[in-house]
Design a protein around this motif. Structure first.
Motif, short mmCIF file in Angstrom:
data_model
loop_
_atom_site.label_atom_id
_atom_site.label_comp_id
_atom_site.label_asym_id
_atom_site.label_seq_id
_atom_site.Cartn_x
_atom_site.Cartn_y
_atom_site.Cartn_z
N VAL A 54 -1.51 -9.28 8.95
CA VAL A 54 -0.58 -8.50 9.76
C VAL A 54 0.08 -7.49 8.85
CG1 VAL A 54 1.31 -10.13 9.41
CG2 VAL A 54 1.36 -8.61 11.39
N VAL A 55 0.38 -6.32 9.39
CA VAL A 55 0.97 -5.24 8.58
C VAL A 55 2.36 -4.90 9.09
CG1 VAL A 55 -1.27 -4.27 7.97
CG2 VAL A 55 -0.08 -3.43 10.00
N SER A 56 3.18 -4.33 8.20
CA SER A 56 4.54 -3.92 8.56
C SER A 56 5.02 -2.85 7.59
CB SER A 56 5.48 -5.12 8.52
OG SER A 56 6.82 -4.72 8.74
N SER A 57 5.95 -2.05 8.05
CA SER A 57 6.59 -1.07 7.17
C SER A 57 7.79 -1.69 6.46
CB SER A 57 7.05 0.15 7.98
OG SER A 57 7.98 -0.24 8.97
N LEU A 101 0.83 -1.20 0.00
CA LEU A 101 0.00 0.00 0.00
C LEU A 101 0.86 1.25 0.00
CD1 LEU A 101 -2.62 -1.05 2.71
CD2 LEU A 101 -2.64 -1.55 0.25
N ASN A 102 0.38 2.27 -0.70
CA ASN A 102 1.10 3.54 -0.77
C ASN A 102 0.71 4.45 0.40
OD1 ASN A 102 2.91 5.35 -1.88
ND2 ASN A 102 1.38 6.30 -3.21
N TYR A 103 0.81 3.89 1.57
CA TYR A 103 0.54 4.63 2.81
C TYR A 103 1.66 4.31 3.80
CZ TYR A 103 -4.31 4.81 1.05
OH TYR A 103 -5.44 4.99 0.28
N THR A 104 1.94 5.26 4.68
CA THR A 104 2.85 4.95 5.77
C THR A 104 2.12 4.05 6.75
OG1 THR A 104 2.22 6.82 7.16
CG2 THR A 104 3.96 7.19 5.52
N LEU A 105 2.88 3.39 7.60
CA LEU A 105 2.26 2.51 8.59
C LEU A 105 1.37 3.29 9.55
CD1 LEU A 105 2.04 -0.38 9.61
CD2 LEU A 105 4.05 0.04 11.06
N GLY A 111 -10.12 2.07 5.51
CA GLY A 111 -10.07 3.04 4.43
C GLY A 111 -8.88 2.81 3.51
N CYS A 112 -7.78 2.35 4.09
CA CYS A 112 -6.58 2.08 3.29
C CYS A 112 -6.65 0.73 2.59
CB CYS A 112 -5.33 2.12 4.19
SG CYS A 112 -4.97 3.75 4.90
N TYR A 113 -7.27 -0.22 3.25
CA TYR A 113 -7.37 -1.57 2.70
C TYR A 113 -8.69 -2.18 3.17
CZ TYR A 113 -5.60 -6.07 0.99
OH TYR A 113 -5.42 -7.25 0.28
N PRO A 114 -9.74 -2.01 2.38
CA PRO A 114 -11.09 -2.41 2.79
C PRO A 114 -11.20 -3.87 3.25
CG PRO A 114 -11.21 -1.06 0.83
CD PRO A 114 -9.76 -1.34 1.05
N GLY A 115 -10.40 -4.73 2.69
CA GLY A 115 -10.53 -6.14 3.05
C GLY A 115 -9.68 -6.55 4.24
N PHE A 116 -9.11 -5.59 4.94
CA PHE A 116 -8.20 -5.92 6.04
C PHE A 116 -8.93 -6.63 7.17
CE2 PHE A 116 -6.02 -4.87 10.05
CZ PHE A 116 -4.81 -5.50 9.79
N ASN A 117 -8.33 -7.74 7.65
CA ASN A 117 -8.87 -8.51 8.77
C ASN A 117 -7.71 -8.83 9.69
OD1 ASN A 117 -9.87 -10.42 10.55
ND2 ASN A 117 -11.09 -11.50 9.01
N LYS A 118 -7.70 -8.22 10.86
CA LYS A 118 -6.55 -8.37 11.76
C LYS A 118 -6.41 -9.77 12.34
CE LYS A 118 -8.85 -6.56 15.92
NZ LYS A 118 -8.78 -5.52 16.95
N LYS A 119 -7.46 -10.59 12.17
CA LYS A 119 -7.38 -11.96 12.68
C LYS A 119 -6.44 -12.82 11.83
CE LYS A 119 -11.88 -12.19 14.97
NZ LYS A 119 -13.18 -12.91 15.04
#
Length: 252
Positions: free
Chosen positions: A45-48, A21-25, A34-42
């Motif tokens: 996982v995200v990282s920079s 994604l073209n966003y900072t963490l 809003g940045c990734y509509p399909g995001f599911n934290k279960k």
């Protein structure tokens, strides 16, 4: 800090990179959906950081797999020479010091010598030839008429020439009973008679003979690349015992 955010999917067996994604963490954390509509934290996982071989360790930290982990998972092409896998562990076999050209047998898991006999002989002789001048210089031990042992170097073109000159000087000037001679020991300067100087010269000659005898012995043996210049010195000293010069006895 990275201007990108990486989305990884958490599966039971592995972690996969889903999207970049073209966003900072920080921007992503402020509005994940809003940045990734399909995001599911279960199961995501995200990282920079972008990881080529992502994994989640026992503490829950996202990181790259280590080389060792990748090997144990089947990437045996990452094994280095001297390594193999057995019983779920990476075994390391140190390379023997006595091999000139070491080569690792990946099938038998042993180190082998790849140098020919001629190559080994040539290298062994080269090492002996490089050690000999240093061993010849000494210092060797000399027993003076005062009962003390001193150490004298035998640098070609310097010490041997000086000694010969001193002997000739006393021969030509019989009224001079002795001269002062400085040994290689610190602060060891003693008076030497003509007899003392001749004994010192004889002692140096014997040491030279022993060094050459040691050279012949080493060149006659099988190449042993675990040996160094100290082995040459020890071999030369062993030859000294057959000469009847008290100071050379290795028991002293």
């Amino acid at each position: 800090m990275s201007n990108l955010t990486y989305i990884y999917q958490k599966n039971v067996s592995e972690i996969k990179l889903l999207d970049t994604l073209n966003y900072t963490l920080e921007e992503f954390k402020t509005n994940p959906q809003g940045c990734y509509p399909g995001f599911n934290k279960k199961n995501m996982v995200v990282s920079s950081e972008k990881y080529d071989y992502p994994c989640i360790d026992y503490s829950g930290e996202l990181r790259n797999k280590t080389r060792e982990e990748r090997i144990l998972e089947g990437e045996i092409e990452l094994l280095q020479d001297g390594e193999y896998v057995a019983d779920g562990k990476i075994i390391t076999v140190p390379a023997p010091e006595n091999l000139l050209k070491k080569v690792w047998d990946k099938e038998l898991h042993i180190w082998k010598e790849s140098a020919t006999e001629e190559e080994q002989k040539t290298e062994w002789f080269n090492r002996i030839n490089s050690w000999k001048p240093k061993v010849l210089e000494g210092p060797f031990r000399y027993l003076h008429s005062d009962g003390k042992t001193y150490h004298q170097k035998l640098r070609v073109g310097k010490d041997d020439t000086l000694l010969s000159t001193a002997i000739q000087a006393l021969i030509r000037n019989s009224e001079i009973p002795s001269i002062e001679w400085a040994f290689d020991d610190e602060n060891n300067s003693v008076f030497m008679t003509l007899e003392d100087l001749r004994k010192l010269q004889d002692t140096g000659f014997v040491w030279t003979q022993c060094v050459y005898e040691a050279e012949r012995e080493l060149k006659a043996m099988k190449a042993d690349f675990t040996k160094n210049i100290n082995f040459f010195k020890e071999t030369a000293i062993k030859h000294l015992d057959k000469y009847k010069i008290t100071v050379f006895k290795t028991k002293q």
